[in-house]
Design a protein around this motif. Sequence first.
Motif, PDB file in Angstrom:
ATOM      1  N   GLY A  80     -37.585 -21.757  23.129  1.00  0.00           N
ATOM      2  CA  GLY A  80     -38.376 -20.550  23.328  1.00  0.00           C
ATOM      3  C   GLY A  80     -37.513 -19.377  23.741  1.00  0.00           C
ATOM      4  N   ALA A  81     -38.111 -18.198  23.708  1.00  0.00           N
ATOM      5  CA  ALA A  81     -37.431 -16.969  24.114  1.00  0.00           C
ATOM      6  C   ALA A  81     -38.327 -16.217  25.085  1.00  0.00           C
ATOM      7  CB  ALA A  81     -37.111 -16.097  22.904  1.00  0.00           C
ATOM      8  N   SER A  82     -37.749 -15.783  26.187  1.00  0.00           N
ATOM      9  CA  SER A  82     -38.467 -15.008  27.194  1.00  0.00           C
ATOM     10  C   SER A  82     -37.816 -13.634  27.320  1.00  0.00           C
ATOM     11  CB  SER A  82     -38.421 -15.739  28.540  1.00  0.00           C
ATOM     12  OG  SER A  82     -39.091 -15.016  29.551  1.00  0.00           O
ATOM     13  N   ASN A  83     -38.632 -12.621  27.518  1.00  0.00           N
ATOM     14  CA  ASN A  83     -38.122 -11.259  27.740  1.00  0.00           C
ATOM     15  C   ASN A  83     -37.246 -10.769  26.581  1.00  0.00           C
ATOM     16  OD1 ASN A  83     -39.220 -11.132  30.500  1.00  0.00           O
ATOM     17  ND2 ASN A  83     -37.634 -12.632  30.972  1.00  0.00           N
ATOM     18  N   HIS A  84     -37.685 -10.998  25.369  1.00  0.00           N
ATOM     19  CA  HIS A  84     -36.966 -10.566  24.174  1.00  0.00           C
ATOM     20  C   HIS A  84     -37.820  -9.593  23.372  1.00  0.00           C
ATOM     21  CE1 HIS A  84     -34.154 -13.770  24.989  1.00  0.00           C
ATOM     22  NE2 HIS A  84     -33.552 -13.675  23.821  1.00  0.00           N
ATOM     23  N   TRP A  85     -37.167  -8.608  22.760  1.00  0.00           N
ATOM     24  CA  TRP A  85     -37.853  -7.758  21.795  1.00  0.00           C
ATOM     25  C   TRP A  85     -38.314  -8.617  20.615  1.00  0.00           C
ATOM     26  CZ3 TRP A  85     -38.976  -3.467  24.034  1.00  0.00           C
ATOM     27  CH2 TRP A  85     -38.064  -2.749  24.802  1.00  0.00           C
ATOM     28  N   ALA A  86     -39.429  -8.233  20.005  1.00  0.00           N
ATOM     29  CA  ALA A  86     -39.944  -8.986  18.857  1.00  0.00           C
ATOM     30  C   ALA A  86     -38.939  -9.033  17.720  1.00  0.00           C
ATOM     31  CB  ALA A  86     -41.267  -8.379  18.382  1.00  0.00           C
TER      32      ALA A  86
END
Length: 328
Positions: free
Chosen positions: A164-170
């Motif tokens: 997963g990715a947290s605090n990332h731009w789309a």
Amino acid sequence: MKYRVIGSNPATRREVSVLSLGSMLFGTVTDEATSFAILDRFVEAGGTFIDTSNNYAFWVNGTQGGESEELLGRWIRSRGIGDEITIATKLGARPNAPATGFSRDVEGLSAKTIRESAERSRERLGIERIHLLYAHIQDEKTPLEETVTGFAEVVADGVAGLLGASNHWAWRVEAARNLAKAAGLPGYEVLQHHHSYLRQRTDIPSLRSPDGNQGLVSADLLSYVRANPSLAQVAYSPLLSGAYVRDDKPLGPGFEHAGTPTRLQAVREVAEETGTSVNQVVLSWLIGGDIPILPLVGASSVEQLDDSLAAVDLDLTSEQRAKLDSVN
């Protein structure tokens, strides 16, 4: 409790409770006995989704983090917890030296860091495989290809399952997913951002980005998740640290805009109609929306957790949802 499947690969996908329990302050601000009681109550109520990070909570005692993972490890061993509980943790934002506040000197997302930090998290947690491993924050210094490959390697070696990715731009999530797909590698399947009923301004520069706060769920991100239904969206801090129900918890400058008073009025009206708390309405609104969101809640007592758990059984009517959604 209600449940949802996250992930598309049969080998790594998980059925998780629609409510996730955050353990950020367990082992530091929240003592061990209280933390264990909260965790026990969550599992007793059918909760199966627990969240932590390798840097929690470094700022409390001036460390590099790891206290939350270590406490979870002790709880897992003492309770005989097995693969039935999904443990999610994060890496990439752990400070490289003890710190008491925000630091730009963090470990990042190089392949070497991903390998070493994931192994250390697994050891602290005392589990065979990290069920869900997040890139905690963006690392713009490391080539994205290296990060994608690094995460794929820990999956291949059985250290981690879902990614997963947290605090990332789309756009950055999409770029990483495209790289993974082109190479036939596992990519991000779960996103974690700050999201709540009240809308926070995304144009205010954050500590990490001059372009705004990439940690917030924006219209752009929601559109991206809607277009990619295989993605799961987790919402951290959905209750705004108590600001919905406590006068001593200010909302902050990000909420200083014309939409905040009208949305507060709407959510309070629905809470009165349902005979529930504003917090429960917010959580129910997230869980049952057209884009189903998995709220990630914290708790410093069993009583606080019970208030959040009650939201799972609150089904808002179409009229109540229309009232909430029609407010700008």
